[in-house]
Design a protein around this motif. Structure first.
Motif, PDB file in Angstrom:
ATOM      1  N   ILE A 192       0.780  -1.180   0.016  1.00  0.00           N
ATOM      2  CA  ILE A 192       0.016   0.120  -0.069  1.00  0.00           C
ATOM      3  C   ILE A 192       0.805   1.109   0.015  1.00  0.00           C
ATOM      4  N   LYS A 193       0.930   1.854  -1.274  1.00  0.00           N
ATOM      5  CA  LYS A 193       1.608   3.037  -1.145  1.00  0.00           C
ATOM      6  C   LYS A 193       0.805   4.418  -1.006  1.00  0.00           C
ATOM      7  N   ASN A 194       1.004   5.199  -0.029  1.00  0.00           N
ATOM      8  CA  ASN A 194       0.001   6.303   0.357  1.00  0.00           C
ATOM      9  C   ASN A 194       0.591   7.551   0.577  1.00  0.00           C
ATOM     10  N   HIS A 195       0.158   8.447  -0.450  1.00  0.00           N
ATOM     11  CA  HIS A 195       0.712   9.922  -0.761  1.00  0.00           C
ATOM     12  C   HIS A 195      -0.653  10.867   0.210  1.00  0.00           C
ATOM     13  N   ILE A 196      -0.004  11.514   1.120  1.00  0.00           N
ATOM     14  CA  ILE A 196      -0.875  12.498   1.897  1.00  0.00           C
ATOM     15  C   ILE A 196      -0.330  14.139   1.590  1.00  0.00           C
ATOM     16  N   ARG A 197      -1.041  14.776   1.916  1.00  0.00           N
ATOM     17  CA  ARG A 197      -0.906  16.395   2.090  1.00  0.00           C
ATOM     18  C   ARG A 197      -1.944  17.052   2.841  1.00  0.00           C
ATOM     19  N   PHE A 198      -1.222  18.207   3.540  1.00  0.00           N
ATOM     20  CA  PHE A 198      -2.180  18.889   4.322  1.00  0.00           C
ATOM     21  C   PHE A 198      -2.135  20.353   3.871  1.00  0.00           C
ATOM     22  N   PRO A 199      -2.940  20.787   2.943  1.00  0.00           N
ATOM     23  CA  PRO A 199      -2.743  22.019   2.157  1.00  0.00           C
ATOM     24  C   PRO A 199      -2.868  23.190   2.934  1.00  0.00           C
ATOM     25  N   LYS A 200      -3.248  23.163   4.190  1.00  0.00           N
ATOM     26  CA  LYS A 200      -3.226  24.461   4.876  1.00  0.00           C
ATOM     27  C   LYS A 200      -1.698  24.811   5.366  1.00  0.00           C
ATOM     28  N   PHE A 201      -0.936  23.666   5.516  1.00  0.00           N
ATOM     29  CA  PHE A 201       0.611  24.123   6.017  1.00  0.00           C
ATOM     30  C   PHE A 201       1.508  23.695   5.011  1.00  0.00           C
ATOM     31  N   ASN A 202       0.995  23.393   3.643  1.00  0.00           N
ATOM     32  CA  ASN A 202       1.849  23.259   2.738  1.00  0.00           C
ATOM     33  C   ASN A 202       2.896  21.930   2.979  1.00  0.00           C
ATOM     34  N   PHE A 203       2.392  20.911   3.634  1.00  0.00           N
ATOM     35  CA  PHE A 203       3.170  19.853   4.079  1.00  0.00           C
ATOM     36  C   PHE A 203       2.675  18.516   3.352  1.00  0.00           C
ATOM     37  N   SER A 204       3.601  17.877   3.093  1.00  0.00           N
ATOM     38  CA  SER A 204       3.461  16.432   2.323  1.00  0.00           C
ATOM     39  C   SER A 204       4.355  15.519   2.634  1.00  0.00           C
ATOM     40  N   ASN A 205       3.740  14.200   2.760  1.00  0.00           N
ATOM     41  CA  ASN A 205       4.441  13.153   3.052  1.00  0.00           C
ATOM     42  C   ASN A 205       4.307  11.903   2.270  1.00  0.00           C
ATOM     43  N   ASN A 206       5.093  10.697   2.358  1.00  0.00           N
ATOM     44  CA  ASN A 206       4.701   9.620   1.479  1.00  0.00           C
ATOM     45  C   ASN A 206       5.165   8.486   2.351  1.00  0.00           C
ATOM     46  N   VAL A 207       4.306   7.467   2.459  1.00  0.00           N
ATOM     47  CA  VAL A 207       4.796   6.276   3.294  1.00  0.00           C
ATOM     48  C   VAL A 207       6.041   5.544   2.619  1.00  0.00           C
ATOM     49  N   PHE A 221       4.809  -5.812   7.527  1.00  0.00           N
ATOM     50  CA  PHE A 221       4.057  -5.045   8.755  1.00  0.00           C
ATOM     51  C   PHE A 221       3.617  -6.127   9.868  1.00  0.00           C
ATOM     52  N   GLY A 222       3.978  -5.801  11.034  1.00  0.00           N
ATOM     53  CA  GLY A 222       3.546  -6.596  12.270  1.00  0.00           C
ATOM     54  C   GLY A 222       3.974  -5.876  13.468  1.00  0.00           C
ATOM     55  N   PRO A 223       3.807  -6.654  14.521  1.00  0.00           N
ATOM     56  CA  PRO A 223       4.056  -5.794  15.967  1.00  0.00           C
ATOM     57  C   PRO A 223       5.261  -5.313  16.033  1.00  0.00           C
ATOM     58  N   LYS A 224       6.248  -5.684  15.393  1.00  0.00           N
ATOM     59  CA  LYS A 224       7.837  -5.106  15.662  1.00  0.00           C
ATOM     60  C   LYS A 224       7.860  -4.161  14.446  1.00  0.00           C
ATOM     61  N   ASN A 225       7.366  -4.045  13.450  1.00  0.00           N
ATOM     62  CA  ASN A 225       7.446  -3.203  12.323  1.00  0.00           C
ATOM     63  C   ASN A 225       6.186  -2.442  11.803  1.00  0.00           C
ATOM     64  N   HIS A 226       5.863  -1.350  12.336  1.00  0.00           N
ATOM     65  CA  HIS A 226       4.577  -0.801  12.434  1.00  0.00           C
ATOM     66  C   HIS A 226       4.603   0.135  11.068  1.00  0.00           C
ATOM     67  N   TYR A 227       5.857   0.488  10.479  1.00  0.00           N
ATOM     68  CA  TYR A 227       5.877   1.335   9.523  1.00  0.00           C
ATOM     69  C   TYR A 227       6.139   0.822   8.127  1.00  0.00           C
ATOM     70  N   CYS A 228       6.201  -0.423   7.881  1.00  0.00           N
ATOM     71  CA  CYS A 228       6.277  -1.183   6.727  1.00  0.00           C
ATOM     72  C   CYS A 228       5.119  -1.298   6.057  1.00  0.00           C
ATOM     73  N   PRO A 229       4.988  -0.839   4.533  1.00  0.00           N
ATOM     74  CA  PRO A 229       3.782  -0.685   3.847  1.00  0.00           C
ATOM     75  C   PRO A 229       3.373  -2.068   3.133  1.00  0.00           C
ATOM     76  N   ILE A 230       4.081  -3.193   3.488  1.00  0.00           N
ATOM     77  CA  ILE A 230       3.786  -4.455   3.008  1.00  0.00           C
ATOM     78  C   ILE A 230       3.267  -5.324   4.091  1.00  0.00           C
ATOM     79  N   PHE A 231       1.886  -6.004   3.546  1.00  0.00           N
ATOM     80  CA  PHE A 231       1.007  -6.781   4.598  1.00  0.00           C
ATOM     81  C   PHE A 231       0.752  -8.063   3.936  1.00  0.00           C
ATOM     82  N   ARG A 232       1.020  -9.131   4.848  1.00  0.00           N
ATOM     83  CA  ARG A 232       0.626 -10.397   4.547  1.00  0.00           C
ATOM     84  C   ARG A 232      -0.944 -10.652   4.532  1.00  0.00           C
ATOM     85  N   LEU A 233      -1.473 -11.296   3.420  1.00  0.00           N
ATOM     86  CA  LEU A 233      -2.892 -11.291   3.289  1.00  0.00           C
ATOM     87  C   LEU A 233      -3.549 -11.910   4.460  1.00  0.00           C
ATOM     88  N   GLY A 234      -3.017 -13.146   4.662  1.00  0.00           N
ATOM     89  CA  GLY A 234      -3.819 -13.764   5.858  1.00  0.00           C
ATOM     90  C   GLY A 234      -3.731 -13.195   7.159  1.00  0.00           C
TER      91      GLY A 234
END
Length: 431
Positions: A192-207, A221-234
């Motif tokens: 899951i690749k997610n681009h976000i932007r807060f226009p009021k503060f001109n701030f953008s980020n990307n996972v 993604f798991g309990p020890k790696n909360h910021y990995c955007p790859i998930f096992r389907l099961g």
């Protein structure tokens, strides 16, 4: 009311009342009073400032784009299809990957269908018949598979049968496998690749903002790696409170919620997503319409040019990726109260509005002062000054502003263009 009462009422209109304070030298009352003050102060400091961060400006108009990719292969060996490898092009719909996508986990395959005549399936009320007159030619079978030809097909020793129809024959089988067709789907991965932007503060980020590219090839993604955007389907199915074998057999809908609650006073690397998972369809309901499925076909032509197809009824898991969030930034308090040129920004934020009479009087006063100064002052340098000047921020205010953050976010007040303030024209120059 008598004369004396009226006189007293009239005199009371000119009375002046003031408050009188009595200082009570009582330790219990004084302690209670100070405890009340301390409680209010603690509420403001702890709850309003530290927990709720009431000093920050908040932007809830999050702009987001989601791109998804599924990877994995499966092997099947059936009498209808033989030995076959299934890759992402076979079991993911749609192929381009959006915030809503479908993974096939079970199939009912009806191969080699051709347009011909055959008997309608039993169990369809509008297709049942006892004689040919019950099957009106050219009439479509309600909730059926084709168009009636006018013949009633009955088995031997049976009074009732089904209408003959023109359709894609043979018709789809109503049997369903007792176990998922693609068992290996449990080990598929979802990126899951997610681009976000807060226009009021001109701030953008990307996972996706990671320096080590090999990180995405090995992380999950798991309990020890909360910021990995790859998930096992099961694992996603399990975190949503469901069993993979159950949902893969009949299908279902899983929600993936991405929450961005960012404190933009910190570095951009501190703005991380938080994931949660839920089952969106009613897993407890075992009705006829439970689960999630649809049909699609693949078309071919034989050597004679006659069209035929393979019909597939696909059961699977639909994933809905939902993005929410808010960004908070330490803006107004700094601009209006803390920096050196706070009066300048306060005047820009709060506009003073006066009535027409006050504005006219102020214009006359300024015009009188301007005329007096021109009579007392001589010299071409002063007489040649332009009447309109652009209101600019003092150099000290530019150097003293602390609202440009290191993560690229900017106070919304600094994004607004400065207004022009034009002084009223002097009556001496109107001629």
């Amino acid at each position: 009311m008598g004369q004396a009462g009226c006189k007293g009422l009239c005199l009371s209109l000119f009375d002046y009342k003031t408050e009188k304070y009595v200082i009570a030298k009582n330790k219990k009352v004084g302690l209670l009073y100070r405890l009340l003050q301390a409680s209010i102060l603690a509420y403001l400091v702890v709850w309003v400032f530290l927990i709720k961060k009431g000093y920050q400006d908040v932007d809830t108009s999050l702009q987001s784009a989601v791109i998804t990719k599924v990877k994995g292969v499966a092997f099947t060996n059936t009498s209808d299809l033989g030995q076959r490898i299934w890759d992402v092009a076979d079991y993911v719909i749609p192929a381009q990957g959006e915030n809503v996508f479908f993974v096939v986990t079970n199939l009912i395959v009806t191969p080699n269908q051709r347009q011909n005549v055959c008997a309608e399936n039993e169990g369809i009320p509008d297709g049942a018949c006892s004689k040919d007159s019950d099957c009106h030619p050219g009439e479509a079978v309600t909730a059926g598979n084709g168009v009636k030809t006018g013949r009633c097909l009955r088995r031997e020793n049976l009074a009732r049968g089904t209408c003959e129809i023109f359709a894609w024959c043979p018709l789809e089988t109503s049997s369903r496998p007792e176990e998922p067709f693609l068992k290996e789907a449990e080990d598929f991965t979802i990126f899951i690749k997610n681009h976000i932007r807060f226009p009021k503060f001109n701030f953008s980020n990307n996972v996706m903002d990671v320096k080590d590219r090999s990180f995405l090839k090995s992380c999950h993604f798991g309990p020890k790696n909360h910021y990995c955007p790859i998930f096992r389907l099961g694992s996603v199915i399990r975190w949503a409170g469901s069993d993979f074998q159950d949902i893969a057999l009949e299908g279902g809908v899983i929600g993936i919620n991405i929450e961005w609650n960012c404190d933009l006073d910190k570095a951009a690397s501190e703005c991380h997503p938080h994931y949660s998972f839920s089952r969106l369809d009613n897993k407890l309901s075992k009705s006829v319409s439970s689960g999630y499925n649809f049909r699609f076909a693949r078309y071919y032509r034989d050597a004679a040019g006659v069209e035929f197809r393979t019909l597939m009824k696909a059961y699977g898991i639909r994933f809905d990726v939902m993005v929410n969030g808010k960004g908070a930034f330490f803006c107004d308090l700094v601009l209006i109260y803390l920096i050196k040129k706070r009066e300048f920004y306060r005047d820009k934020k709060y506009e003073e509005v006066r009535g027409l009479e006050d504005s006219s009087q102020e214009a006359e006063d300024e015009a009188s002062g301007l005329g007096l100064s021109e009579q007392l002052t001589s010299g071409p340098g002063l007489l040649g000054m332009p009447e309109q000047q652009e209101l600019q921020e003092p150099p000290e205010a530019k150097r003293g502003s602390s609202c440009q953050k290191g993560n690229g976010s900017v106070c919304p007040q600094l994004l607004e263009p400065h207004r022009l303030r034009t002084p009223p024209a002097s009556p001496l120059h109107q001629e």
